[in-house]
Design a protein around this motif. Sequence first.
Motif, PDB file in Angstrom:
ATOM      1  N   UNK A 164       0.811  -1.217   0.000  1.00 34.23           N
ATOM      2  CA  UNK A 164       0.000   0.000   0.000  1.00 34.23           C
ATOM      3  C   UNK A 164       0.845   1.268   0.000  1.00 34.23           C
ATOM      4  N   UNK A 165       2.028   1.189   0.585  1.00 32.26           N
ATOM      5  CA  UNK A 165       2.937   2.333   0.733  1.00 32.26           C
ATOM      6  C   UNK A 165       2.307   3.491   1.497  1.00 32.26           C
ATOM      7  N   UNK A 166       1.325   3.211   2.333  1.00 33.68           N
ATOM      8  CA  UNK A 166       0.741   4.280   3.156  1.00 33.68           C
ATOM      9  C   UNK A 166       0.353   3.804   4.551  1.00 33.68           C
ATOM     10  N   UNK A 167       0.917   2.677   4.975  1.00 28.11           N
ATOM     11  CA  UNK A 167       0.719   2.278   6.356  1.00 28.11           C
ATOM     12  C   UNK A 167      -0.602   1.623   6.687  1.00 28.11           C
ATOM     13  N   UNK A 168      -1.233   0.992   5.709  1.00 30.17           N
ATOM     14  CA  UNK A 168      -2.506   0.321   6.016  1.00 30.17           C
ATOM     15  C   UNK A 168      -2.483  -1.181   5.787  1.00 30.17           C
ATOM     16  N   UNK A 169      -1.431  -1.719   5.184  1.00 30.29           N
ATOM     17  CA  UNK A 169      -1.476  -3.150   4.859  1.00 30.29           C
ATOM     18  C   UNK A 169      -0.536  -4.005   5.715  1.00 30.29           C
ATOM     19  N   UNK A 170       0.506  -3.432   6.260  1.00 31.09           N
ATOM     20  CA  UNK A 170       1.429  -4.169   7.116  1.00 31.09           C
ATOM     21  C   UNK A 170       2.509  -4.941   6.386  1.00 31.09           C
ATOM     22  N   UNK A 171       2.533  -4.884   5.078  1.00 31.28           N
ATOM     23  CA  UNK A 171       3.520  -5.647   4.314  1.00 31.28           C
ATOM     24  C   UNK A 171       4.955  -5.293   4.706  1.00 31.28           C
ATOM     25  N   UNK A 172       5.205  -4.043   4.964  1.00 31.26           N
ATOM     26  CA  UNK A 172       6.595  -3.590   5.146  1.00 31.26           C
ATOM     27  C   UNK A 172       7.058  -3.625   6.590  1.00 31.26           C
ATOM     28  N   UNK A 173       6.232  -4.051   7.526  1.00 36.34           N
ATOM     29  CA  UNK A 173       6.585  -3.956   8.950  1.00 36.34           C
ATOM     30  C   UNK A 173       7.967  -4.557   9.201  1.00 36.34           C
ATOM     31  N   UNK A 174       8.784  -3.788   9.878  1.00 35.60           N
ATOM     32  CA  UNK A 174      10.199  -4.133  10.053  1.00 35.60           C
ATOM     33  C   UNK A 174      10.593  -3.963  11.521  1.00 35.60           C
TER      34      UNK A 174
ATOM     35  N   UNK B  15       4.046   1.185  21.650  1.00 39.81           N
ATOM     36  CA  UNK B  15       4.724   1.450  22.919  1.00 39.81           C
ATOM     37  C   UNK B  15       5.968   0.586  23.063  1.00 39.81           C
ATOM     38  N   UNK B  16       5.886  -0.642  22.561  1.00 37.34           N
ATOM     39  CA  UNK B  16       7.055  -1.525  22.634  1.00 37.34           C
ATOM     40  C   UNK B  16       8.192  -0.981  21.774  1.00 37.34           C
ATOM     41  N   UNK B  17       7.826  -0.293  20.697  1.00 41.88           N
ATOM     42  CA  UNK B  17       8.835   0.358  19.862  1.00 41.88           C
ATOM     43  C   UNK B  17       9.732  -0.591  19.112  1.00 41.88           C
ATOM     44  N   UNK B  18       9.315  -1.829  18.962  1.00 41.31           N
ATOM     45  CA  UNK B  18      10.219  -2.804  18.342  1.00 41.31           C
ATOM     46  C   UNK B  18       9.860  -3.120  16.893  1.00 41.31           C
ATOM     47  N   UNK B  19       8.930  -2.376  16.326  1.00 43.20           N
ATOM     48  CA  UNK B  19       8.609  -2.577  14.910  1.00 43.20           C
ATOM     49  C   UNK B  19       8.022  -1.285  14.358  1.00 43.20           C
ATOM     50  N   UNK B  20       8.062  -1.156  13.058  1.00 44.40           N
ATOM     51  CA  UNK B  20       7.539   0.051  12.419  1.00 44.40           C
ATOM     52  C   UNK B  20       7.235  -0.227  10.952  1.00 44.40           C
ATOM     53  N   UNK B  21       6.521   0.711  10.327  1.00 39.99           N
ATOM     54  CA  UNK B  21       6.242   0.602   8.898  1.00 39.99           C
ATOM     55  C   UNK B  21       7.119   1.623   8.160  1.00 39.99           C
ATOM     56  N   UNK B  22       8.208   1.184   7.574  1.00 41.88           N
ATOM     57  CA  UNK B  22       9.130   2.133   6.935  1.00 41.88           C
ATOM     58  C   UNK B  22       8.597   2.775   5.662  1.00 41.88           C
ATOM     59  N   UNK B  23       7.429   2.346   5.204  1.00 41.49           N
ATOM     60  CA  UNK B  23       6.851   3.005   4.019  1.00 41.49           C
ATOM     61  C   UNK B  23       6.365   4.403   4.351  1.00 41.49           C
ATOM     62  N   UNK B  24       5.978   4.634   5.621  1.00 44.63           N
ATOM     63  CA  UNK B  24       5.401   5.944   5.947  1.00 44.63           C
ATOM     64  C   UNK B  24       5.869   6.484   7.292  1.00 44.63           C
ATOM     65  N   UNK B  25       6.292   5.617   8.199  1.00 42.84           N
ATOM     66  CA  UNK B  25       6.664   6.083   9.538  1.00 42.84           C
ATOM     67  C   UNK B  25       8.094   6.614   9.550  1.00 42.84           C
ATOM     68  N   UNK B  26       8.375   7.416  10.555  1.00 45.26           N
ATOM     69  CA  UNK B  26       9.669   8.091  10.592  1.00 45.26           C
ATOM     70  C   UNK B  26      10.332   7.842  11.951  1.00 45.26           C
ATOM     71  N   UNK B  27      11.101   8.807  12.425  1.00 50.31           N
ATOM     72  CA  UNK B  27      11.801   8.617  13.697  1.00 50.31           C
ATOM     73  C   UNK B  27      11.655   9.844  14.581  1.00 50.31           C
ATOM     74  N   UNK B  28      11.556   9.589  15.883  1.00 45.28           N
ATOM     75  CA  UNK B  28      11.552  10.679  16.856  1.00 45.28           C
ATOM     76  C   UNK B  28      12.954  10.904  17.395  1.00 45.28           C
TER      77      UNK B  28
END
Length: 364
Positions: free
Chosen positions: A313-323, A343-356
């Motif tokens: 999806x490349x927009x954070x709705x399908x979960x394919x890219x979860x890393x 909250x666990x912070x141990x996975x993310x969707x690199x297609x749309x999510x970023x970093x704090x």
Amino acid sequence: MAAIATGDISRTDEYPVKICFVSLPGIGGVTMALRAAGLQPGAAPGQAQRLRLHVAGKRRAAEGIAAFDLVAEDGGELPAFIAGSHIDVYLAGGLTRQYSLRNNPAERHRYCIGVLREVAGRGGSAHMHDHLKVGDTIETSLPRNAFALEENAPFSLLLAGGIGITPILSMAHRLSALGRDFAFHYSARSAERMAFRNEMEASAFADKVHFHLDDGPAGQKLSLANLLAHRPVGAQLYACGPGGFLDAVIGSAKVLWPSEAVHREYFANATPTTGDRPFRVTLAGDGRSFDIAPGRSIVEVLGENGIEIQVSCEQGICGTCVTRVISGVPDHRDLVLTDRQRAAGDRMTPCCSRALTDELVLEL
Ligand code: FES
């Protein structure tokens, strides 16, 4: 690559979405189809997994909605799918769009999709409406499922808004075939925008379908508050539709429906994309680092450097890219991870999510 292909995904802890790329629905199963093709169950779609399908039918289903029937080029059986599944459609110009399969999962000879022409879209649906015609060949992914049906529930409540009818319709076919108890409420802005009504009225489950028109008489309008005020024991709720519709369903369900009983599928991610800050991504595998500038995604930058993360999806709705995240704090902008996962912070969707944080170390 550490994409997680199977598991529970959701935006909040209250309302999980089940994502499962394989299943054995009793009619062959996607797993077997994947293995027969030399592919790994659970793998995200890539070039090698594409199907070439023939457009066997195209018709107007409602105002702004076109229905397509897709069949194998050789007329043979297609890989099985389960209710709630979708396919990626690969269009000219590198566009990829996800469309839910709306037909009966028992059918092996075709995939049926409904495409809403999105006025403010990025051109994929307009291309489907204006250029794709009967006789054309298109490429798609194998069916995948991010919206699985719990087939053994004693009662299922199906709610569809607008073009959200497509996966819900497939679920109704499946529940009807299983002889399960369910109710199906379909809401549309007007009669002209209500798709597949004739098909539902002629179906084996016609007595379970309730139609609601936003511009119709008050007595027939969908009242989520009333509908969700009572939950039969063990009932499961499935909802698909525009963001506002889903937000209303979730809001109304909050009191009586437990988290594990509410399943929903979004079409698009409207999460604001403002406030980008630059950060660095480091690959745990070889230690290479890459700068991610505002307005760029991790997937884009890594892709330019030869590191492919499979996406859909490349927009954070399908979960394919979860890393997996090894260190650093993600700035989650998806609609699939649970609050607990965030909250666990141990996975993310690199297609749309970023970093704090200034750096993220990813399991890549
Ligand atoms: S590609 Fe769909 S969530 Fe990232």
